[in-house]
Motif scaffolding. Structure first.
Motif, PDB file in Angstrom:
ATOM      1  N   GLN A 239     -19.543  -8.159 -21.070  1.00 14.95           N
ATOM      2  CA  GLN A 239     -18.143  -8.512 -21.276  1.00 14.95           C
ATOM      3  C   GLN A 239     -17.242  -7.508 -20.577  1.00 14.95           C
ATOM      4  O   GLN A 239     -17.316  -6.316 -20.852  1.00 14.95           O
ATOM      5  CB  GLN A 239     -17.827  -8.547 -22.770  1.00 14.95           C
ATOM      6  N   LYS A 240     -16.376  -8.013 -19.690  1.00 16.65           N
ATOM      7  CA  LYS A 240     -15.430  -7.156 -18.963  1.00 16.65           C
ATOM      8  C   LYS A 240     -14.020  -7.456 -19.441  1.00 16.65           C
ATOM      9  O   LYS A 240     -13.643  -8.625 -19.563  1.00 16.65           O
ATOM     10  CB  LYS A 240     -15.529  -7.409 -17.459  1.00 16.65           C
ATOM     11  N   ILE A 241     -13.242  -6.399 -19.717  1.00 13.53           N
ATOM     12  CA  ILE A 241     -11.830  -6.614 -20.057  1.00 13.53           C
ATOM     13  C   ILE A 241     -10.915  -6.207 -18.912  1.00 13.53           C
ATOM     14  O   ILE A 241      -9.760  -6.593 -18.874  1.00 13.53           O
ATOM     15  CB  ILE A 241     -11.407  -5.892 -21.358  1.00 13.53           C
ATOM     16  N   GLU A 242     -11.442  -5.425 -17.992  1.00 13.17           N
ATOM     17  CA  GLU A 242     -10.697  -5.042 -16.795  1.00 13.17           C
ATOM     18  C   GLU A 242     -11.697  -4.955 -15.660  1.00 13.17           C
ATOM     19  O   GLU A 242     -12.761  -4.364 -15.806  1.00 13.17           O
ATOM     20  CB  GLU A 242     -10.020  -3.683 -17.000  1.00 13.17           C
ATOM     21  N   CYS A 243     -11.352  -5.585 -14.536  1.00 17.55           N
ATOM     22  CA  CYS A 243     -12.261  -5.537 -13.400  1.00 17.55           C
ATOM     23  C   CYS A 243     -11.512  -5.855 -12.115  1.00 17.55           C
ATOM     24  O   CYS A 243     -10.720  -6.806 -12.070  1.00 17.55           O
ATOM     25  CB  CYS A 243     -13.408  -6.535 -13.580  1.00 17.55           C
ATOM     26  N   PHE A 244     -11.787  -5.079 -11.093  1.00 12.47           N
ATOM     27  CA  PHE A 244     -11.192  -5.342  -9.786  1.00 12.47           C
ATOM     28  C   PHE A 244     -11.669  -6.675  -9.221  1.00 12.47           C
ATOM     29  O   PHE A 244     -11.051  -7.238  -8.324  1.00 12.47           O
ATOM     30  CB  PHE A 244     -11.516  -4.202  -8.810  1.00 12.47           C
ATOM     31  N   CYS A 245     -12.755  -7.215  -9.779  1.00 10.53           N
ATOM     32  CA  CYS A 245     -13.282  -8.491  -9.289  1.00 10.53           C
ATOM     33  C   CYS A 245     -12.458  -9.687  -9.768  1.00 10.53           C
ATOM     34  O   CYS A 245     -12.637 -10.796  -9.262  1.00 10.53           O
ATOM     35  CB  CYS A 245     -14.733  -8.665  -9.713  1.00 10.53           C
ATOM     36  N   PHE A 246     -11.551  -9.478 -10.717  1.00  8.81           N
ATOM     37  CA  PHE A 246     -10.737 -10.588 -11.208  1.00  8.81           C
ATOM     38  C   PHE A 246      -9.751 -11.089 -10.155  1.00  8.81           C
ATOM     39  O   PHE A 246      -9.311 -12.220 -10.199  1.00  8.81           O
ATOM     40  CB  PHE A 246      -9.957 -10.182 -12.459  1.00  8.81           C
ATOM     41  N   ASN A 247      -9.365 -10.210  -9.235  1.00  6.10           N
ATOM     42  CA  ASN A 247      -8.354 -10.553  -8.224  1.00  6.10           C
ATOM     43  C   ASN A 247      -8.771 -10.050  -6.854  1.00  6.10           C
ATOM     44  O   ASN A 247      -9.563  -9.107  -6.745  1.00  6.10           O
ATOM     45  CB  ASN A 247      -7.003  -9.916  -8.571  1.00  6.10           C
ATOM     46  N   ARG A 248      -8.187 -10.646  -5.839  1.00  3.71           N
ATOM     47  CA  ARG A 248      -8.378 -10.138  -4.480  1.00  3.71           C
ATOM     48  C   ARG A 248      -7.696  -8.776  -4.374  1.00  3.71           C
ATOM     49  O   ARG A 248      -6.677  -8.533  -5.025  1.00  3.71           O
ATOM     50  CB  ARG A 248      -7.776 -11.105  -3.463  1.00  3.71           C
ATOM     51  N   GLN A 249      -8.235  -7.936  -3.533  1.00  6.18           N
ATOM     52  CA  GLN A 249      -7.711  -6.587  -3.359  1.00  6.18           C
ATOM     53  C   GLN A 249      -7.215  -6.423  -1.926  1.00  6.18           C
ATOM     54  O   GLN A 249      -7.994  -6.541  -0.980  1.00  6.18           O
ATOM     55  CB  GLN A 249      -8.800  -5.553  -3.650  1.00  6.18           C
ATOM     56  N   ALA A 250      -5.917  -6.151  -1.769  1.00  4.55           N
ATOM     57  CA  ALA A 250      -5.336  -5.944  -0.441  1.00  4.55           C
ATOM     58  C   ALA A 250      -5.424  -4.466  -0.087  1.00  4.55           C
ATOM     59  O   ALA A 250      -5.080  -3.601  -0.898  1.00  4.55           O
ATOM     60  CB  ALA A 250      -3.888  -6.407  -0.420  1.00  4.55           C
ATOM     61  N   PHE A 251      -5.899  -4.176   1.122  1.00  2.30           N
ATOM     62  CA  PHE A 251      -6.044  -2.805   1.611  1.00  2.30           C
ATOM     63  C   PHE A 251      -5.275  -2.654   2.916  1.00  2.30           C
ATOM     64  O   PHE A 251      -5.385  -3.493   3.807  1.00  2.30           O
ATOM     65  CB  PHE A 251      -7.511  -2.475   1.897  1.00  2.30           C
ATOM     66  N   ALA A 252      -4.528  -1.572   3.029  1.00  2.00           N
ATOM     67  CA  ALA A 252      -3.888  -1.225   4.295  1.00  2.00           C
ATOM     68  C   ALA A 252      -4.973  -0.729   5.254  1.00  2.00           C
ATOM     69  O   ALA A 252      -6.108  -0.457   4.850  1.00  2.00           O
ATOM     70  CB  ALA A 252      -2.836  -0.144   4.072  1.00  2.00           C
ATOM     71  N   ALA A 253      -4.639  -0.590   6.509  1.00  2.00           N
ATOM     72  CA  ALA A 253      -5.582  -0.081   7.504  1.00  2.00           C
ATOM     73  C   ALA A 253      -6.104   1.287   7.068  1.00  2.00           C
ATOM     74  O   ALA A 253      -5.315   2.186   6.766  1.00  2.00           O
ATOM     75  CB  ALA A 253      -4.909   0.017   8.862  1.00  2.00           C
ATOM     76  N   GLY A 254      -7.410   1.436   6.969  1.00  2.00           N
ATOM     77  CA  GLY A 254      -8.035   2.708   6.614  1.00  2.00           C
ATOM     78  C   GLY A 254      -7.896   3.121   5.160  1.00  2.00           C
ATOM     79  O   GLY A 254      -8.381   4.177   4.763  1.00  2.00           O
ATOM     80  N   GLU A 255      -7.242   2.318   4.344  1.00  2.00           N
ATOM     81  CA  GLU A 255      -7.010   2.682   2.937  1.00  2.00           C
ATOM     82  C   GLU A 255      -8.303   2.638   2.129  1.00  2.00           C
ATOM     83  O   GLU A 255      -9.123   1.743   2.274  1.00  2.00           O
ATOM     84  CB  GLU A 255      -5.997   1.731   2.298  1.00  2.00           C
ATOM     85  N   GLY A 256      -8.457   3.620   1.247  1.00  3.27           N
ATOM     86  CA  GLY A 256      -9.558   3.648   0.299  1.00  3.27           C
ATOM     87  C   GLY A 256      -9.004   3.865  -1.099  1.00  3.27           C
ATOM     88  O   GLY A 256      -7.946   4.467  -1.264  1.00  3.27           O
ATOM     89  N   ARG A 257      -9.708   3.322  -2.106  1.00  2.99           N
ATOM     90  CA  ARG A 257      -9.224   3.503  -3.487  1.00  2.99           C
ATOM     91  C   ARG A 257     -10.345   3.314  -4.487  1.00  2.99           C
ATOM     92  O   ARG A 257     -11.333   2.643  -4.227  1.00  2.99           O
ATOM     93  CB  ARG A 257      -8.064   2.584  -3.779  1.00  2.99           C
ATOM     94  N   GLU A 258     -10.121   3.934  -5.651  1.00  4.42           N
ATOM     95  CA  GLU A 258     -10.993   3.753  -6.818  1.00  4.42           C
ATOM     96  C   GLU A 258     -10.549   2.486  -7.535  1.00  4.42           C
ATOM     97  O   GLU A 258      -9.354   2.272  -7.736  1.00  4.42           O
ATOM     98  CB  GLU A 258     -10.863   4.942  -7.768  1.00  4.42           C
ATOM     99  N   MET A 259     -11.525   1.675  -7.936  1.00  2.94           N
ATOM    100  CA  MET A 259     -11.204   0.428  -8.630  1.00  2.94           C
ATOM    101  C   MET A 259     -11.980   0.402  -9.945  1.00  2.94           C
ATOM    102  O   MET A 259     -13.198   0.549  -9.959  1.00  2.94           O
ATOM    103  CB  MET A 259     -11.562  -0.766  -7.750  1.00  2.94           C
ATOM    104  N   PRO A 260     -11.287   0.212 -11.079  1.00  2.00           N
ATOM    105  CA  PRO A 260     -11.929   0.325 -12.390  1.00  2.00           C
ATOM    106  C   PRO A 260     -12.638  -0.950 -12.852  1.00  2.00           C
ATOM    107  O   PRO A 260     -12.275  -2.058 -12.471  1.00  2.00           O
ATOM    108  CB  PRO A 260     -10.757   0.623 -13.321  1.00  2.00           C
TER     109      PRO A 260
END
Length: 186
Positions: free
Chosen positions: A135-156
């Protein structure tokens, strides 16, 4: 004599036309069946959790009894679709959890191109039958993720295992495959 010889030919031609119509109906039916199998398969997997597909919806965050006497190992795996220009990895590859308790971990993703891209992560759980208990209550997989050129980020990802997970399940693997979202060029 000519009347006798044309009747069998007319009967044979009519039988051939019926056979061709039946074969065409079978071909059209097979095409329709094949076309409908993909959405039908997705619905069955969403309902049953077969093939390790998880529901991409927010789980009920209501408190449940935590089974502190039991520990299940959750493994995290990240992969990238062959044509997706991403760096993608879990921050933690293994976590020991108590069913019923919420946990949070992160995945790191970075756009390796010099232009903006949009990503979509597709989850999978193994063994497949454990997907209904993940069971997930928060996930980056729920939505598409937009990234700028070369951008990196942590996704919970915030999750828990349902305490009803069968007792013989000691390890559950949560895997994500990162894809370039449809409509993205080059």
């Amino acid at each position: 004599m000519s009347t006798e010889s044309t009747e069998p030919l007319a009967t044979t031609a009519a039988a051939n036309r019926r056979s061709v119509r039946r074969l065409l109906a079978v071909v059209v039916g097979m095409f329709g069946f094949g076309f409908l199998m993909v959405p039908f398969y997705d619905v069955i997997c969403d309902i049953t959790g077969l093939n390790g597909k998880t529901r991409n919806s927010v789980a009920d965050a209501a408190p449940v009894r935590v089974d502190a006497s039991r520990t299940v190992t959750v493994e995290f795996v990240a992969s990238v679709n062959a044509d997706a220009p991403w760096e993608f990895r879990p921050d933690v590859v293994r976590l020991d959890v108590h069913p019923g308790q919420f946990y949070q971990t992160h995945f790191y993703a970075r756009n390796l191109q010099d232009r903006p891209l949009v990503a979509q992560a597709i989850p999978s759980v193994a063994p497949g039958l454990a997907a209904t208990y993940f069971q997930k209550i928060e996930c980056f997989c729920f939505n598409r993720q937009a990234f700028a050129a070369g951008e990196g980020r942590e996704m919970p990802v915030t999750f828990r295992l349902d305490p009803a997970l069968p007792a013989d399940t000691r390890t559950v693997t949560l895997s994500y495959t990162l894809f370039r979202a449809e409509g993205q060029g080059g």
